[in-house]
Enzyme design. Sequence first.
Site, mmCIF file in Angstrom:
data_model
loop_
_atom_site.group_PDB
_atom_site.id
_atom_site.type_symbol
_atom_site.label_atom_id
_atom_site.label_comp_id
_atom_site.label_asym_id
_atom_site.label_seq_id
_atom_site.Cartn_x
_atom_site.Cartn_y
_atom_site.Cartn_z
ATOM 1 N N LEU A 70 1.818 -31.834 14.442
ATOM 2 C CA LEU A 70 1.611 -30.836 13.393
ATOM 3 C C LEU A 70 0.176 -30.317 13.394
ATOM 4 O O LEU A 70 -0.732 -30.968 13.921
ATOM 5 C CB LEU A 70 1.969 -31.455 12.039
ATOM 6 C CG LEU A 70 3.423 -31.969 11.959
ATOM 7 C CD1 LEU A 70 3.626 -32.842 10.741
ATOM 8 C CD2 LEU A 70 4.405 -30.798 11.958
ATOM 9 N N PRO A 71 -0.068 -29.144 12.791
ATOM 10 C CA PRO A 71 -1.362 -28.472 12.955
ATOM 11 C C PRO A 71 -2.490 -28.936 12.039
ATOM 12 O O PRO A 71 -3.636 -28.548 12.253
ATOM 13 C CB PRO A 71 -1.014 -27.004 12.673
ATOM 14 C CG PRO A 71 0.138 -27.071 11.728
ATOM 15 C CD PRO A 71 0.936 -28.266 12.165
ATOM 16 N N THR B 212 -3.701 -33.970 15.551
ATOM 17 C CA THR B 212 -5.130 -34.241 15.459
ATOM 18 C C THR B 212 -5.541 -34.126 13.998
ATOM 19 O O THR B 212 -5.665 -33.026 13.459
ATOM 20 C CB THR B 212 -5.934 -33.248 16.327
ATOM 21 O OG1 THR B 212 -5.544 -33.397 17.690
ATOM 22 C CG2 THR B 212 -7.435 -33.509 16.205
ATOM 23 N N LYS C 82 -9.991 -39.398 19.149
ATOM 24 C CA LYS C 82 -9.686 -37.999 19.448
ATOM 25 C C LYS C 82 -10.775 -37.073 18.905
ATOM 26 O O LYS C 82 -11.214 -36.134 19.596
ATOM 27 C CB LYS C 82 -8.326 -37.629 18.836
ATOM 28 C CG LYS C 82 -7.982 -36.142 18.864
ATOM 29 C CD LYS C 82 -7.857 -35.587 20.275
ATOM 30 C CE LYS C 82 -7.383 -34.140 20.232
ATOM 31 N NZ LYS C 82 -7.250 -33.558 21.580
#
Length: 264
Positions: free
Chosen positions: A142-143, A172, A249
């Site tokens: 998902l964004p 992320t 990340k």
Amino acid sequence: FFLRTGNRRFPYPVTNLSHLDIEKEARSMFWLRKVHSTSGPMSFRGGVMGRHMFSSNRARLSSVVEKNDDPVAFLGLGNMGLPMASNLATKSNRPVIAFDLNEHSLKKAKEVNGIQTATSVESIMTTSSSQAKPPSTIITMLPSDAAVNSVMNTIADFLPATSSTTIIDCSTVSPTTSRYWYETLSSKDCLFVDAPVSGGVKGAQDGTLTFMVGSTRETLESTIVHSILSFMGSRMIPCGGPGSGAAVKLCNNLALAAQVSSFE
């Protein structure tokens, strides 16, 4: 605390987290001691990145998936999510049920053999005539943190008091978000693992992504997480506890940003 490349130093850029938040994450868990430039490209010195990087062993663990016909849900079919779901559907023997708010993405997913599209997250979490049982594994790509929170809230509402569901979040997002959902879903015996990716759209298409997994090596190899991810990537890095994959990340993104800045 600075990122370093060659003789130049760069303060952390501001993202949705402040640079102090990211510094705290990196320092407190000893993932990023220094980013430096040697004779080759920018690299990480010390920490988990150097010690525990290993390739997936599909032959050893794929049987775990091949003998399991429980459906896998895939939520988020963007530029990264759709090719990841496609690889999972074509390389594994498990049915994949996919959903995205974007109608165009859903239409493209319908063209992939092995993917069944859903009308909502709620419909995936409930049984129907075309779906014998809810998915035992859920993958999200998902964004944003807000999107993850919204989807996880819906999933949590439909999980029973005790659940053997495994949720792998490849988005992320903030390490704080990942740790929150690990703790929240653990109360229902649900395994939540943060596993953001590196490798870009080409890596997603080729099935060669690197996953930075918020778990120990033992957890990664003893659960279904490793075998599921092996259909979408070629490398899994166990980064430590919950939220550690998300933190690594972010550090990786910062290192890349500093490297790009060095050429300006």
